[in-house]
Structure formats: C-alpha cells, structure tokens
Scaffold this motif. Structure first.
Motif: not given
Length: 395
Positions: A264-266, A310-315
């Motif tokens: 996820h790119v914010v 499911e894996m924890v998303p990378i931020k």
C-alpha cells in the motif's frame, strides 16, 4: 591524444648522457577505421614543420595506456545536479559533449588505477575482466572526436556503446568475495574501496545518461511520467515512482515465491523534487524486495501451499516537509537480527539465498513486464560466456 603523451625525443648529441625530453603543446591526431584502430595508424603532430609521426597499433596502445597513468592523477571536476540540469535546460548539447570528452577519460582512468592498486588483482578473474573493459572504454573515448566530418553521430554512438558495455552486472563484488575469503583485505577495507569506486561510477553514469537523454527523440522527453528516466528531472515524483516500484516488485515476488503481500502506497503530501527517477526507482525496488522477501519467509511461505493465506500488507508513506521528501517503508517481516546490524551496509553481507540466474542491470532498470524481466534473466545467464560485450561488471 595530447602531445604530452607523445613527447618528441631529439637526436642525442655526443655530449649528452641522457635523452632530453621536449614536449610540444600541440594536438596529435590518429587515424582510425570504422572497424577499429588500424595497425600502422598515422599520428600527425601539428608543429612548425607539420611533422608526421607514424605509429604501429602496438605503439598506439602503449601510448594510450600511458595516458591512463597520467590522467588517473588528475582531479575530476566536481559537479552539482543543478549545474548539469542547467546545461540540459539550455539545450547546450555541445557544451555537455565537450565536458564529457574531457571528464570521462579522467574518471575511467581513476577507476582503472583503483583496480590496479588491489593486491594480487591480476590473479582474480573478475577484477581482470572489469579492468579490461574499462581500458577498452578509455581507449575508445580518447580516440573519439566530438565532431567528425561526414559522421555527426559518431560521438553519440560511442557513448551508447560504452554505456551498454558497462550495464552488465556481477563480477566485481564476486571478485572481492575472493579477497575476503583469502583474507587479503578486511571487510572494512573492501567496503571503503567499493564505496569510492561506485561513487565514481554513479557520477559517470549520470553524465552519460544526461547526454543520451538530451539527444534522445523529442517524444520520449515529453512523456508525462517515466520511472526509468536516466537523466536529472526537476519534477521527480516520489509517490508515482513508489507506486510503480510496488507493482513491479509484487509481480517479481509472485514469480519467485508464488505469492506476495500487498503493498500500500500512501501520498501524505509529497511534492516533486529534483532527482534522477531511475535511481529512486532502483533504491525503492531494492528496499521493497527486502520487505516482500522478509514478509513471505517470516510466515514460512513456500511456492507450494501458500495460496489463500493472508499476509500483513507492506506500507509505503511518501511525504514532503520543509524542503525534504521522506519515504518510509514498514513491514512485519521480523526485522534485522541484532547480530547483523553492524554489517547491514556491507557489500559482503546478505541474508538472501543466491539466485540461479544473475540479473542484469538492464532488467532492473526497465522491467516493464514480468515476461521481459524473465527473458532478461535467462539472456544474462547465457551471455556470461559470450565475450567482451557481455562482460559483467557490478552486482
């Protein structure tokens, strides 16, 4: 080739005990053929009598290699990104070409001297191959003219050829691993040497890339967004490059492990800044590769049986404040072991398993789709034995 490299030796008089050296400050022109340097090439020294000096190919090579020693002692001119950007903004290709013609041989000579300063370098195949490649490029630069009558693109093609030759990867760090195994150099000495060498390489690639981009077709320059842009851009958008890098690395992770965490790119208020987009893409892609690998391996994933978990998303957060752009990448891959923190920036340290195929710099620079990246991996592996043009340099 300057006259300083080819001093005229007047005939020795009976009273002399040694040959006096008289250096004439005049240019020497050496003819060459399109297929290479012809044996028996003629060097003309334009002095008062228009004296003509005839050189064999062997003697010409000796003189060019002697120039490496003299040029390696020179100081390379320091440049700021703003200085180079101004040359491009003013469309002054002639000024930049003259700068390259003067500065590139100095930088290549310095790297050749660095290679030759390594203890027992001639016994390490990787170092010998990289040195041979730099000497070849140095000679081509010294024999090339910025403007050749009837061949206006000769200088451009020379730089394109050299740029492609040095785009391969692998041998240099591999050679240093041999130094470490033999305890010829300490890890600290190796890191310090490679830092210096790669700093010189970045400056050279930046200068060449700026000129090649400047001379590229207009339609490529006007592209609204190109994460592989190799020259300095005053509108480098970190958010767009991070988004693109995330998509590429997710594909790569799926290809390697069979699965991938989401990235996820914010955009938390980022502002474009002056930088080289390709360099930023490479930095982010390397960091993201570390994150996805750590995330997958931390959860014990394997190519088989990982589907549906499911894996924890990378931020990834990109923001700008007070003239500084920050990019933070966070994951839950377990972090770096405490005993590895002191070596995390060492060229000799990695926790990754060796890849079956050495990936070329070309595939890293522009993996527009997964198929192209895969083909580049296979091509790079097969090309290691193809001769000079496929010689690997850095990993």
């Amino acid at each position: 080739l300057t006259a300083a490299a080819v001093p005229l030796l007047p005939r020795q008089s009976p009273a002399s005990s040694a040959w006096p050296v008289r250096v004439l400050e005049a240019p020497v022109c050496v003819s060459s053929s399109s297929s290479g340097f012809a044996a028996g090439a003629t060097a003309r020294r334009f002095c008062g009598l228009h004296q003509e000096v005839r050189l064999t190919q062997e003697r010409l090579d000796q003189l060019l290699e002697a120039e490496i020693t003299s040029m390696a002692r020179k100081e390379a001119r320091p440049f700021k990104l703003q200085n180079i950007l101004e040359m491009t903004s003013n469309s002054n290709s002639g000024e930049l070409a003259a700068l390259l013609h003067e500065e590139l041989p100095v930088r290549y000579a310095q790297r050749i001297a660095m290679l030759e300063s390594l203890p027992g370098w001639h016994n390490v195949e990787g170092i010998v191959s990289v040195r041979r490649m730099y000497i070849k490029s140095f000679k081509e630069l010294r024999m090339a003219d910025i403007v050749q009558p009837g061949n206006p693109d000769a200088w451009l093609r020379c730089l394109q050829h050299i740029n492609k030759r040095h785009s391969r990867t692998n041998l240099l760090v591999g050679g240093f691993k041999q130094f470490a195994q033999r305890e010829v150099l300490s890890e600290m000495e190796i890191n310090r040497w490679l830092d210096r060498f790669f700093a010189l390489r970045i400056s050279t690639n930046l200068l060449i890339g700026q000129y090649l981009e400047m001379m590229s077709p207009r339609e490529r320059k006007d592209e609204p967004f190109n994460p592989y842009h190799r020259s300095i851009s005053s509108e480098c958008c970190a958010y767009k490059i991070a988004t693109h890098a995330a998509a590429v690395i997710q594909k790569l992770c799926v290809n390697w492990y069979g699965c991938s965490p989401e990235i996820h790119v914010v955009d938390a208020g980022s502002v474009p800044f002056t930088f080289v987009p390709r360099y930023l893409f490479y930095i982010l892609s390397e960091l993201l590769k570390n994150s996805v690998r750590a995330t997958v391996e931390q959860l014990g994933r394997s190519p088989a049986g990982a589907e549906g978990v499911e894996m924890v998303p990378i931020k990834v957060i990109v923001c700008t404040g007070e003239g500084v752009t920050s990019i933070r990448i966070s994951d839950e891959g377990g972090g770096i072991p405490l005993d590895g923190l002191s070596r995390v920036w060492s060229y000799m340290y990695t926790t990754a398993q060796p890849a079956d195929f050495p990936i070329s710099r070309e595939s890293v620079d522009a993996p527009t789709d997964l198929k192209r990246l895969e083909m580049s991996m296979i091509s790079s592996a097969n090309s290691l034995h193809d001769g000079d043009e496929a010689t690997s340099e850095h990993r």
